[in-house]
Design a protein around this motif. Structure first.
Motif, short mmCIF file in Angstrom:
data_model
loop_
_atom_site.label_atom_id
_atom_site.label_comp_id
_atom_site.label_asym_id
_atom_site.label_seq_id
_atom_site.Cartn_x
_atom_site.Cartn_y
_atom_site.Cartn_z
N TYR A 1 168.87 41.29 21.47
CA TYR A 1 168.19 42.37 20.71
C TYR A 1 169.01 43.36 20.92
O TYR A 1 170.24 43.97 21.67
CB TYR A 1 167.37 42.80 20.71
CG TYR A 1 166.56 44.24 22.06
CD1 TYR A 1 166.38 43.27 22.90
CD2 TYR A 1 167.11 45.36 21.75
CE1 TYR A 1 165.82 44.02 24.33
CE2 TYR A 1 166.71 46.09 22.90
CZ TYR A 1 166.23 45.19 24.38
OH TYR A 1 165.99 46.05 25.20
N PRO A 2 169.93 44.55 19.57
CA PRO A 2 169.33 44.36 18.15
C PRO A 2 169.70 43.26 17.42
O PRO A 2 170.91 43.16 17.86
CB PRO A 2 168.85 45.76 17.79
CG PRO A 2 170.56 45.82 18.32
CD PRO A 2 170.75 45.71 19.80
N PRO A 3 168.71 42.44 16.10
CA PRO A 3 167.64 42.66 16.67
C PRO A 3 166.59 41.02 17.05
O PRO A 3 168.16 40.56 17.45
CB PRO A 3 167.16 42.42 14.50
CG PRO A 3 168.71 41.98 14.54
CD PRO A 3 170.06 41.59 15.28
N TYR A 4 165.58 41.22 17.25
CA TYR A 4 165.09 40.31 17.57
C TYR A 4 164.80 39.27 16.22
O TYR A 4 163.33 39.55 15.38
CB TYR A 4 163.28 40.44 17.51
CG TYR A 4 163.23 40.65 19.63
CD1 TYR A 4 162.99 42.01 20.86
CD2 TYR A 4 164.94 40.34 20.24
CE1 TYR A 4 162.98 42.26 21.45
CE2 TYR A 4 165.06 40.42 22.16
CZ TYR A 4 164.37 41.51 22.51
OH TYR A 4 163.81 41.65 24.10
N PHE B 1 164.31 36.97 13.02
CA PHE B 1 163.20 35.63 12.67
C PHE B 1 163.98 35.21 12.46
O PHE B 1 164.77 35.48 11.11
CB PHE B 1 161.51 37.20 11.28
CG PHE B 1 161.14 37.71 12.14
CD1 PHE B 1 161.26 38.97 12.61
CD2 PHE B 1 159.96 36.35 13.12
CE1 PHE B 1 160.40 39.06 12.89
CE2 PHE B 1 158.73 37.48 13.33
CZ PHE B 1 159.37 38.90 13.61
N VAL C 1 158.07 45.79 11.90
CA VAL C 1 158.88 44.57 11.60
C VAL C 1 158.06 44.59 10.16
O VAL C 1 157.41 45.24 10.15
CB VAL C 1 157.84 43.30 11.89
CG1 VAL C 1 158.20 42.02 11.34
CG2 VAL C 1 158.28 43.30 13.48
N TRP D 1 162.28 42.37 11.50
CA TRP D 1 162.47 43.23 12.45
C TRP D 1 163.66 44.58 11.84
O TRP D 1 164.85 44.55 12.11
CB TRP D 1 163.21 42.60 13.85
CG TRP D 1 162.60 42.93 15.54
CD1 TRP D 1 161.78 43.01 16.20
CD2 TRP D 1 164.11 44.01 16.02
NE1 TRP D 1 161.98 43.79 17.49
CE2 TRP D 1 163.34 44.33 17.14
CE3 TRP D 1 164.92 44.06 15.64
CZ2 TRP D 1 163.08 45.04 18.15
CZ3 TRP D 1 165.17 44.95 17.04
CH2 TRP D 1 165.13 45.35 17.61
N TYR E 1 162.12 48.95 17.94
CA TYR E 1 160.81 49.40 19.15
C TYR E 1 160.93 49.77 19.35
O TYR E 1 161.76 51.73 19.84
CB TYR E 1 160.94 48.20 19.67
CG TYR E 1 161.13 47.90 21.18
CD1 TYR E 1 162.92 47.20 21.23
CD2 TYR E 1 161.07 48.45 22.25
CE1 TYR E 1 164.20 47.51 22.24
CE2 TYR E 1 162.13 49.40 23.05
CZ TYR E 1 163.52 48.00 23.73
OH TYR E 1 164.39 47.83 24.36
N ASN F 1 165.01 51.07 20.58
CA ASN F 1 166.44 50.16 20.12
C ASN F 1 166.19 49.81 18.41
O ASN F 1 164.84 49.30 18.24
CB ASN F 1 166.39 48.80 21.03
CG ASN F 1 168.03 48.89 21.15
OD1 ASN F 1 168.54 48.40 20.40
ND2 ASN F 1 168.06 48.56 22.07
N PHE F 2 166.79 49.71 18.33
CA PHE F 2 166.48 50.03 16.44
C PHE F 2 167.97 48.41 15.71
O PHE F 2 168.74 48.32 16.01
CB PHE F 2 167.11 51.16 15.36
CG PHE F 2 166.15 52.13 15.55
CD1 PHE F 2 167.20 53.55 15.78
CD2 PHE F 2 165.12 52.18 16.44
CE1 PHE F 2 165.88 54.38 16.59
CE2 PHE F 2 164.73 53.45 16.39
CZ PHE F 2 164.51 54.10 16.72
N ALA F 3 167.70 48.10 15.15
CA ALA F 3 168.03 47.14 14.44
C ALA F 3 169.44 47.91 13.49
O ALA F 3 168.71 49.09 13.04
CB ALA F 3 167.07 46.06 13.21
N TYR G 1 155.29 46.56 9.70
CA TYR G 1 153.96 46.28 10.87
C TYR G 1 154.14 46.82 11.95
O TYR G 1 155.62 46.64 12.33
CB TYR G 1 153.71 44.24 10.82
CG TYR G 1 153.22 43.83 9.58
CD1 TYR G 1 153.67 43.05 8.93
CD2 TYR G 1 151.45 43.56 9.36
CE1 TYR G 1 153.33 42.52 7.74
CE2 TYR G 1 150.81 42.94 8.94
CZ TYR G 1 151.80 42.66 7.83
OH TYR G 1 151.36 41.39 6.57
N LEU H 1 154.93 44.14 22.43
CA LEU H 1 155.28 42.69 23.14
C LEU H 1 155.08 43.11 25.05
O LEU H 1 155.12 44.35 25.12
CB LEU H 1 156.91 43.48 22.96
CG LEU H 1 157.63 41.99 23.82
CD1 LEU H 1 158.25 41.20 22.69
CD2 LEU H 1 159.10 42.87 24.43
#
Lengths: 107, 119
Positions: free
Chosen positions: A93-96, A98, B37, B47, B50, B59-61, B95, B99
């Motif tokens: 990550y990031p990201p995890y 889908f 999510v 995602w 978290y 930690n972010f996208a 959501y 983990l």
């Protein structure tokens, strides 16, 4: 890391066996999970570590693969299995990421 | 049993912020990271990032880096996700999920919180 699921939709009958594929754009070891989602509900974990069945999930669900292709197989489809299925990579990550989802519909 | 219970639906105007809560029970809150999510109407899962409830590390996208904040209150076993400068395309169900690190799986999910952004 991109995950490509195929097919995007699928029609099948009760009792059928179906397979959904998830292809990873980079190595993800075996850190792949599969989720089932029904309309208006949160996703439900089915498979983790590519092939480990989550506790309480029926044994007709199975996962396999080690990269880049992973598969979710549902044997002897039951009426409650018609839903949308997602794969997710949890290697880096990031990201995890889908996958885009596969909608399984009744034929 | 493990439960994650989220706050209720929100309606916000463009440019506003929203803060969604996720209350954990049935396990040691500080032992597992909480992931967020989201799912736009008719779309797939995305995602966001978290938080580690023990350390507070996040930690972010990349997509959300400039607009998202994740915090926690360990005294009440609750994680929070705040999204600022809302746009119409932030309309989604959000959501939270736990983990399990060893298996690397999101094994428990909240019920979801619908955030609607509309003028």
């Amino acid at each position: 890391i991109q995950l490509t699921q195929s097919p995007s939709s699928l029609s099948a009958s009760v009792g059928d066996r179906v397979t959904i594929t998830c292809r990873a754009s980079q190595g993800i070891s075996s850190y792949l999970a599969w989720y089932q989602q029904k309309p208006g509900k949160a996703p439900k974990l089915l498979i983790y570590g590519a092939s480990s069945l989550q506790s309480g999930v029926p044994s007709r669900f199975s996962g396999s693969g080690s990269g880049p292709d992973f598969t979710l197989t549902i044997s002897n489809l039951q009426p409650e299995d018609f839903a949308t299925y997602y794969c997710q990579q949890l290697n880096s990550y990031p990201p995890y990421t889908f996958g885009q989802g596969t909608k399984l519909e009744i034929k | 049993q493990v439960q994650l219970v989220q706050s209720g639906a929100e309606v916000k105007k463009p440019g506003a912020s929203v803060k969604v809560s996720c209350k954990a029970s049935g396990y040691t809150f500080t032992g597992y990271s909480i992931h967020w999510v989201r799912q736009a109407p008719g779309q797939g899962l995305e995602w966001m990032g978290y938080i580690n409830p023990n350390s507070g590390d996040t930690n972010f996208a990349q997509k959300f880096l400039a607009r998202v904040t994740m915090t926690r209150d360990t005294s009440i076993n609750t994680a929070y996700m705040e999204l600022s400068r809302l746009r119409s395309d932030d309309t989604a169900v959000y959501y939270c999920a736990r983990l399990v690190g060893l298996g690397r799986k999101l094994d428990s999910w909240g019920q979801g919180t619908l955030v609607t952004v509309s003028s």
